[in-house]
Structures are given as structure tokens and as C-alpha cells.
Write a protein that holds these residues in place. Structure first.
Motif, PDB file in Angstrom:
ATOM      1  N   TRP A 196       0.847  -1.201   0.000  1.00  8.81           N
ATOM      2  CA  TRP A 196       0.000   0.000   0.000  1.00  8.81           C
ATOM      3  C   TRP A 196       0.879   1.247   0.000  1.00  8.81           C
ATOM      4  O   TRP A 196       0.647   2.198  -0.752  1.00  8.81           O
ATOM      5  CB  TRP A 196      -0.900  -0.020   1.233  1.00  8.81           C
ATOM      6  N   ALA A 197       1.891   1.267   0.859  1.00 12.12           N
ATOM      7  CA  ALA A 197       2.769   2.430   0.966  1.00 12.12           C
ATOM      8  C   ALA A 197       3.557   2.664  -0.316  1.00 12.12           C
ATOM      9  O   ALA A 197       3.789   3.810  -0.713  1.00 12.12           O
ATOM     10  CB  ALA A 197       3.727   2.252   2.150  1.00 12.12           C
ATOM     11  N   ALA A 198       3.981   1.598  -0.980  1.00 12.57           N
ATOM     12  CA  ALA A 198       4.711   1.752  -2.237  1.00 12.57           C
ATOM     13  C   ALA A 198       3.848   2.438  -3.280  1.00 12.57           C
ATOM     14  O   ALA A 198       4.317   3.330  -4.005  1.00 12.57           O
ATOM     15  CB  ALA A 198       5.174   0.392  -2.740  1.00 12.57           C
ATOM     16  N   GLU A 199       2.579   2.021  -3.377  1.00  8.93           N
ATOM     17  CA  GLU A 199       1.679   2.694  -4.321  1.00  8.93           C
ATOM     18  C   GLU A 199       1.489   4.157  -3.931  1.00  8.93           C
ATOM     19  O   GLU A 199       1.476   5.053  -4.790  1.00  8.93           O
ATOM     20  CB  GLU A 199       0.335   1.977  -4.368  1.00  8.93           C
ATOM     21  N   ALA A 200       1.337   4.424  -2.631  1.00  7.84           N
ATOM     22  CA  ALA A 200       1.135   5.796  -2.180  1.00  7.84           C
ATOM     23  C   ALA A 200       2.358   6.660  -2.496  1.00  7.84           C
ATOM     24  O   ALA A 200       2.226   7.820  -2.922  1.00  7.84           O
ATOM     25  CB  ALA A 200       0.829   5.820  -0.687  1.00  7.84           C
ATOM     26  N   VAL A 201       3.554   6.130  -2.287  1.00  9.02           N
ATOM     27  CA  VAL A 201       4.781   6.856  -2.610  1.00  9.02           C
ATOM     28  C   VAL A 201       4.811   7.215  -4.094  1.00  9.02           C
ATOM     29  O   VAL A 201       5.142   8.359  -4.482  1.00  9.02           O
ATOM     30  CB  VAL A 201       6.019   6.013  -2.222  1.00  9.02           C
ATOM     31  N   LEU A 202       4.476   6.256  -4.936  1.00  9.31           N
ATOM     32  CA  LEU A 202       4.546   6.489  -6.373  1.00  9.31           C
ATOM     33  C   LEU A 202       3.426   7.415  -6.848  1.00  9.31           C
ATOM     34  O   LEU A 202       3.600   8.165  -7.813  1.00  9.31           O
ATOM     35  CB  LEU A 202       4.515   5.160  -7.120  1.00  9.31           C
ATOM     36  N   ARG A 203       2.266   7.383  -6.174  1.00 10.36           N
ATOM     37  CA  ARG A 203       1.221   8.353  -6.529  1.00 10.36           C
ATOM     38  C   ARG A 203       1.693   9.776  -6.219  1.00 10.36           C
ATOM     39  O   ARG A 203       1.449  10.711  -6.992  1.00 10.36           O
ATOM     40  CB  ARG A 203      -0.074   8.043  -5.773  1.00 10.36           C
ATOM     41  N   ARG A 204       2.371   9.939  -5.081  1.00 11.50           N
ATOM     42  CA  ARG A 204       2.927  11.260  -4.762  1.00 11.50           C
ATOM     43  C   ARG A 204       3.986  11.653  -5.771  1.00 11.50           C
ATOM     44  O   ARG A 204       4.090  12.820  -6.161  1.00 11.50           O
ATOM     45  CB  ARG A 204       3.509  11.258  -3.351  1.00 11.50           C
ATOM     46  N   ALA A 205       4.785  10.678  -6.204  1.00 10.74           N
ATOM     47  CA  ALA A 205       5.778  10.963  -7.239  1.00 10.74           C
ATOM     48  C   ALA A 205       5.092  11.401  -8.526  1.00 10.74           C
ATOM     49  O   ALA A 205       5.599  12.277  -9.250  1.00 10.74           O
ATOM     50  CB  ALA A 205       6.642   9.734  -7.494  1.00 10.74           C
ATOM     51  N   GLY A 206       3.929  10.810  -8.818  1.00 14.05           N
ATOM     52  CA  GLY A 206       3.177  11.224  -9.999  1.00 14.05           C
ATOM     53  C   GLY A 206       2.726  12.668  -9.916  1.00 14.05           C
ATOM     54  O   GLY A 206       2.628  13.357 -10.943  1.00 14.05           O
TER      55      GLY A 206
END
Length: 795
Positions: free
Chosen positions: A391-401
Motif C-alpha cells: 500500500w505504501a509503495a503505491e502511495a509513494v509512487l502516486r505522490r511521485a506522480g
């Protein structure tokens, strides 16, 4: 680039770098990891955790509360002779934070593949679940501290273990200086407080806010791809699909001391999963030694800058998959790793990021369907550290987006074995559950199975990565979900005869069956099923709703890709069997078997066949999937041929129905009905080979075709020395191959009758097809001849 071992040794001056008398450098002279590893392989694979704790001599009465649910009596059954004790056991009140962290580090180094320092996670250095049990036992025996396994799995850094132990025993400890926090948090000194993994998780997410703002990457097919996780099950298949279906060169980040060792690990991984490795593959692959867990991937500044300038696409298939470990133990690989890749994507020219996630981000959600654009579960509801890390990995990458990066999320569910090679991930949780299903014929009462075979998952992922218009979205790589009712119906039709149990009862019964077997290959599953923490995750899987994949389905259709080969009873049974990696089990009743008698004559090559030769065979299948999908039967029995050997020879091998799909052999007009490939063995161990074919040809003696086998026999490693024909006597057909069919007695009577009818109808249809093929070929040849004559006549 500095090797991981050198970096670790520099951080940890306690690691012994002495040189033995023979001049060979030893990373840790107090440890023979090879001997310890071999001892683990020999001695613990089939043991339950309680027995292992007893063997390692723990004095901790509560060290295994989570696993056993009962109290162990104090006492020691011996001392670990593989490594000396670090120091004499001392009272807990004598420890301070630094000395205890150093002592735990020294003990932990006996159970890891590579040396660690006080701030390195035990599991990141190659520690296993069984090794963690031995670590806990050694800490109790040698240091007088008694951390439970939940504590070790939650966060296995020695300094953290020391802090947690001291924090739990402050009432008995003398005054001591305030404990500093672990190295990867703030540098401000403060008293120790227990880690809140959600607080740590949100602190990790904040790392994405430090990424620079970038422009969108060029929308062009990638020419040079960085791939992580290429040594894993999905990653290795993805690597080959990227090479097959694009012109890109692939740089594979592999955890290793140097690039040569990285190439060796990559080759081993591909060969282990039955994938090709050749000069052509290596020509388009660059193995790069690095580490997803380290800043800048463990690369030197120069290599980091070069990599950022050269690659134009990043694919992250790397992850630590362990359902017993807590978020703090998984975060470096599963969360900070993707963050480092996002940093690389922002360095030099912007690059798209493709991230392999998991449907685990929905565990604990009360959604009715798992849609590609549906909100994921509340992170606080996610049951285990692995789910939270994904979950956190997806959240990190969404912020990167939000900083301009183009991020594509690819979410597989369960990843099944390759339907052709049978390659599977033996440590995958889904594979373990499926193996238990196949072995014990029981299944937990799940709602839906969201799974697809690895070849389909990797093929679709590779196509998305190579299609710029598909970037920036979320895709579910799960295929069509399978309901429990559908699974039961299809496996019943396929002859598996599974029984549905309540989840908790299934867990208890499966653990008991594994331990009583014993079944060493399922020991890791037993450990997971005994963990209350892991059970929460598994319970979430059992109650998961169906996954929908509208975007993926549209993409697959638009690009002419195949659908997963998992529909129908035979395909489903094959997926189950190969996903579990299950073959016939010694001493187990097969799904079906019957006998076949063959008698005839053979002779030396080029001479008259006048030597009597008799075979008494038993043909069997371990499951319906083996025959309905692979068309293969197991063969055992004996051969009697006096001129070949003065005693009967034991027979083992396989028989294939309609080999080569009935296509005639080269330079042959006969169509093969069955192909026997057998090994003959005498009492002294000498071996021969026997190859036989039953053929169909355009003639009237159909019954004789079904019973006559043309055979060749030769010494192992030598060409054939005997040839001839053996035939099934007419009077044995009914008694052996129809009335004599035996079905697995574990199946209910109704399913036994159904299994026999299914076998006879399937086998009869295959034989009928074989007998018709020569006639159809003659008809086709006649039509072709008439067309040719008409064409010639028109001229």
C-alpha cells in the motif's frame, strides 16, 4: 563500486576479518555458514517449531506463544555446536543498549547469508523463518533475553531488538543513559519509545515530497529498460517477455558483490524457472550489481549518473515477500526501494516507472468488487506488514506522480505456474495453499480466487510497458475471478474431489497433516498458518471479493493478446497441479490406474524377431490434470525377455496419448496413437531404455492397431540393439482396461463412478481421433490430387 560485504564490514568493526592459516580471507571467522546451512537443510525442514526450539536448547518458556499456544518447559537439550557462544549468559539488568545491540548482532551473524551490523535487518541479510527460530533460541540460551518471534518478525534489526527488550524491562534495569533512536530516524537524541509502524509508514511517504518537479517523459517505446527483481519468479518471466516482444536492452539490478556475480545469479534464476539462457539473451541483458534497499541502489555516484542517463524506462518487479515480517522489516525493500527508483526516474531525463504491486492493497476492504480505479483499503485496516508495505509503495509512487512522473501500477493476484513448463514459485503463499489442496483434497471456504498463470501475467505486463499510450494507469493482471462454487464443480468434474472447510478449521487440519506426514516441502506454509498475524492476512484473502479488470481486458483485446489459459475443468486442474508443483507422491493412491499386458517377440537389429518378450504394466495418473492436459500417464511394471536378461527387469517411465498431436513421424505415413518411453533396470542397477509406439494407419484392423506396439530396446547411452512387436492379448482388454480400472478410494463413490466415466469417454475419444486421422489424411490427399489434376487439365 564498493561490494556489499565491504560496506557492511566498514559499518561494523566487530565483524571478524581475520585470515586463516591457509591465507584464505574469511568474512566472519567465527562462523561456518555453509555447515550451518547444510545442518538446517538436513535437520529442520520437516520439524515443527517446538521441536526446533527444543533442539536449539532455548530456556525461554514463552518464546513460541504465537506458534504453539502453550507453555514450553524450561531446559536445554544441548548446545549449538555449529558456532561458539558469544559470551556467558548474564542477567538482563547488566545490559545497556550498545552492548546488547552488539551481542545480538554477533549472534544474528551466525544465521544470515551475509554479515550484518546493528542497523541491518536480519531478513534482508538472508535470514529465514527457521533461522529466526534458532536466533530466538540462541538469544535466550546465550544472552539471557527472551524476545518472542512476533518481535523478531516485526523488526529484526539488532539495535531495535535491543531497544525493545530494554524498554520492556525498564522496571528491573538500573539507571542507564537514554537510548538513541535507530540510525535511519532523526539524529536528535531522545528516550526510546516503541515504534508505531503507521507513523513510520507516513514518515516514509513524506520522502516523495522531496522529489523534484519534472516534465512528462517522452512517449516512445523504451530502448533501454532498468528491471529490478529479475531473479524472482515473475521478474524472470517478465525479463524474457521484454526481450521477446520489444527491441529494448534490459539492465537487470541484481543483489550481488559484483557484475560477474550478478550475471551468475541471473542465469541461475532463469534456469531454475525453466527459462532459456544463452549468448543471445546475455547480448541484450546487462547484469548490474546493486541493492534496491540502499541509497542510490548501492551504486557509486558515477554509475548512478550513467544509469540515469542511459535508461529510458524503469520496471520494478523487486519486493520482499514474507507474510510473517512487520512493516519496519519490509520497508527498505518494498517502500524505500520504489522511492529510490522514483528518484532515479527524476534524474537526468524523466523516465516512466512501471511498478508491480499486488491485490493485497485491498485486503480488509469492505468493497463488493476490486476495481482498477477503486480506492484501496484503509491502511489501518490492512492486516499485516506486507500488505501495508505494498500500500505504501503505491502511495509513494502516486505522490511521485504529482511531481510529474508517469507511473503505471500493475496488480497481479495469485500468480500460478507456467502452464507449459510447470515452473512455479515453491515459496509463494498461493502455491503453498494449492499444494495443500492437491495433497489433502481440502480447500478453505473462500469467496473468489483472483489468480492467473505467470506466463499471461508477464506477457500482458511486458506489452503494457512497451505501449506508451497505456502508461499512467492501473491494471489488474488477474484474469477472470473463479468462485468457490465454480472451483468445486470444475475440480469435481476433473476428479480432484475436494472438500470445503471453514477457514480456521482448514488451517488447523492442514498444519496437523503437514506435521504428521511429515511433509517438509509444506513446512513454510505450516509456519504461516500457525501465525495469528499471518492468519489475519489469509483470512482477508479468503473473504476477498472478485477483482474486476475492465481496463486490462480492453487492452488485451485491443492488442490481440491471449486470455489466461485457466478456463474449464482440465485447464483449471492443470493450473492447480502445476501451481502446486505436485507430481505423484510416493505411497499415495493415484487418481486412476489400470493394467496392460503385452506379449510378443523381439530380435537383434536386422535379424528375425524370435525372442519371447512379455510386459506386465500398470498405467496410472496422479490427477486428472496430468492426463486431460498433458495426455501423459505414469508407467510401472516388469519386462521378461530371457535373451535380454536372465531375470525380470523393473519398468518405469511414461506413456503419452496422441503424441505430437497425432502428426506422423518424419518419413512415416503412420499416425502415432501412444508413445511409451521406459527405463528398464535390473537388480544390480544396470539400465536399458525402451521406446515404443502404437500406430494407426489407413487399414481395417483397427483393434490390432490399438493393441500393437512397435518397440526398440538398447543399453542406456547406446543405440537400439533389439526391435520387435508386442501386442495386447484380446482376452485381457475388458478385464484390464475397462473392468479393471481402479479409482482413488479417497473419492466418494459417486465421484469414483464419474471419474471412471470421464476417463473412458476421454480416452475413447482420443483413440477414435487417432484412428480417424489416417483416413482423413487419405481423403485430404485425394482431394489435393483431384485439384492438381483439374488444374493440369485446364492448362
Amino acid at each position: 563500486m564498493t561490494s556489499p560485504d565491504k560496506r557492511t564490514a566498514a559499518r561494523n568493526p566487530t565483524i571478524d576479518q581475520r585470515v586463516p592459516d591457509d591465507g584464505t580471507a574469511v568474512r566472519n571467522a567465527s562462523v561456518d555458514r555453509r555447515v550451518r546451512g547444510e545442518a538446517l537443510e538436513r535437520g529442520t525442514a520437516g520439524m515443527d517449531v517446538a521441536a526446533l526450539l527444543a533442539r536449539t536448547g532455548t530456556q525461554n518458556a514463552s518464546v513460541d506463544r504465537r506458534v504453539r499456544g502453550e507453555t514450553l518447559e524450561r531446559g536445554s537439550t544441548g548446545t549449538d555446536v555449529a558456532a561458539p557462544q558469544v559470551e556467558t549468559q548474564r542477567d538482563a539488568r547488566e545490559w545497556d543498549a550498545d552492548s546488547l545491540a552488539a551481542a545480538i548482532t554477533a549472534v544474528a551473524n551466525r544465521f544470515t547469508e551475509t554479515p550484518i551490523d546493528a542497523d541491518t535487518d536480519f531478513f534482508d541479510a538472508g535470514g529465514t523463518s527457521l533461522a529466526a527460530v534458532e536466533l530466538v533460541a540462541a538469544l535466550a540460551r546465550e544472552l539471557g533475553i527472551h524476545p518472542d518471534l512476533d518481535t523478531v518478525f516485526f523488526d529484526a534489526r539488532p539495535r531495535r531488538l535491543a531497544h525493545r527488550w530494554l524498554a520492556d524491562h525498564l522496571e528491573s534495569a538500573p539507571s542507564r543513559p537514554e537510548v538513541k533512536p535507530e540510525a535511519d530516524t532523526d539524529d536528535v537524541d531522545r528516550p526510546f519509545t516503541d515504534t508505531d509502524d503507521l507513523a513510520q509508514l507516513f514518515a516514509d511517504l513524506a520522502g516523495a515530497d522531496r522529489l523534484p518537479l519534472v516534465a512528462a517523459p517522452e512517449r516512445a517505446a523504451p530502448r533501454r529498460i532498468l528491471l529490478t527483481g529479475a531473479t524472482g519468479f515473475l521478474g524472470s518471466h517478465l525479463l524474457l517477455d521484454l526481450l521477446r516482444h520489444s527491441q529494448a536492452h534490459v539492465v537487470c539490478l541484481v543483489r550481488a558483490d559484483d557484475d560477474k556475480a550478478a550475471a551468475g545469479r541471473l542465469e541461475h534464476a532463469l534456469r531454475r524457472f525453466a527459462l532459456p539462457w544463452s549468448r543471445e539473451v546475455l547480448r541484450r541483458v546487462t547484469p548490474l550489481a546493486g541493492d534496491l534497499r540502499l541509497p542510490r541502489l548501492g551504486l557509486s555516484d558515477e554509475r548512478w549518473e550513467t544509469l540515469a542517463a542511459e535508461v529510458d524506462s524503469i520496471v520494478n518487479a523487486g519486493a520482499a515477500v514474507d507474510f510473517l515480517r512487520g512493516y519496519p522489516s519490509l520497508r527498505r525493500t518494498n517502500v524505500l526501494g520504489p522511492l529510490i527508483l522514483a528518484e532515479l526516474a527524476c534524474t537526468d531525463r524523466p523516465k516512466p516507472v512501471h511498478h508491480i504491486s499486488s491485490l493485497a492493497v485491498f485486503n480488509g476492504s469492505d468493497a463488493t468488487t476490486l476495481g482498477e480505479d477503486e480506492p484501496t483499503a484503509n491502511v489501518a485496516a490492512l492486516p499485516i506488514g506486507y500488505d501495508r508495505s505494498k500500500w505504501a509503495a503505491e502511495a509513494v509512487l502516486r505522490r511521485a506522480g504529482e511531481h510529474g512522473l508517469v507511473v503505471t501500477i500493475l496488480r497481479p493476484g495469485g500468480i500460478g505456474s507456467h502452464p507449459e513448463t510447470g515452473a512455479h514459485n515453491p515459496r509463494d503463499l498461493n502455491a503453498g495453499i494449492t499444494a495443500a489442496l492437491m495433497r489433502f483434497r481440502t480447500v478453505p471456504g473462500f469467496r473468489y480466487l483472483n489468480a492467473a498463470p505467470v506466463d499471461w501475467v508477464s506477457r500482458v505486463a511486458a506489452q503494457i510497458i512497451g505501449t506508451p499510450s497505456a502508461w499512467g494507469h492501473t491494471y489488474h493482471l488477474t484474469g477472470a475471478p473463479t468462485s468457490l462454487e465454480q472451483m468445486v464443480a470444475e475440480t469435481t468434474m476433473g476428479g480432484l474431489g475436494i472438500r470445503v472447510q471453514h477457514w480456521e478449521q482448514w488451517c488447523d487440519d492442514t498444519v496437523r497433516a503437514i506435521r504428521e506426514g511429515p511433509v517438509p516441502e509444506l513446512e513454510s506454509l505450516a509456519q504461516v498458518l500457525q501465525s495469528p498475524v499471518a492468519r489475519r492476512q489469509l483470512a482477508a484473502m479468503v473473504t476477498a471479493p472478485p477483482a474486476s479488470a475492465a481496463r486490462t481486458d480492453a487492452f488485451v483485446s485491443a492488442n490481440g493478446l491471449p486470455v489466461p489459459a485457466t478456463s474449464g475443468p482440465a485447464a483449471r486442474g492443470k493450473m492447480l497441479a502445476t501451481m502446486a508443483g505436485m507430481g505423484p507422491q510416493p505411497g499415495e493412491e493415484p487418481y486412476l490406474r489400470f493394467h496392460e499386458t503385452l506379449t510378443g517377440t523381439v530380435g537383434p537389429i536386422g535379424e528375425t524377431a524370435d525372442i519371447p518378450c512379455d510386459l506386465r504394466l500398470t498405467l496410472s495418473v496422479a490427477s486428472s490434470a496430468q492426463v486431460f492436459s498433458a495426455r501423459t500417464l505414469d508407467v510401472s511394471g516388469e519386462l521378461t525377455c530371457p535373451r535380454l536378461h536372465d531375470e525380470s527387469l523393473t519398468v518405469e517411465g511414461t506413456a503419452t496419448v496422441r503424441p505430437h498431436d497425432g502428426i506422423p513421424l518424419r518419413h512415416e505415413a503412420r499416425h502415432p496413437i501412444m508413445h511409451y518411453q521406459l527405463t528398464l533396470r535390473d537388480s544390480s542397477g544396470d539400465t536399458w531404455w525402451l521406446e515404443g509406439y502404437k500406430f494407426a494407419a489407413a487399414r481395417r484392423r483397427l483393434v490390432r492397431q490399438l493393441g500393437t506396439q512397435v518397440i526398440e530396446i538398447g543399453r542406456t547411452g547406446e543405440p537400439a540393439s533389439y526391435t520387435g512387436e508386442v501386442t495386447v492379448p484380446m482376452h485381457t482388454y475388458l478385464s484390464d482396461q475397462i473392468d479393471g480400472i481402479e479409482i482413488d478410494p479417497r473419492l466418494p463413490e459417486r465421484q469414483q463412478r464419474l471419474a471412471k466415466l470421464l476417463w473412458l469417454s476421454w480416452f475413447g475419444s482420443q483413440l477414435g481421433k487417432s484412428l480417424m486421422e489416417p483416413v482423413l489424411r487419405v481423403g485430404t490427399d485425394l482431394l489435393d490430387l483431384r485439384r492438381a489434376m483439374r488444374k493440369e487439365h485446364r492448362r
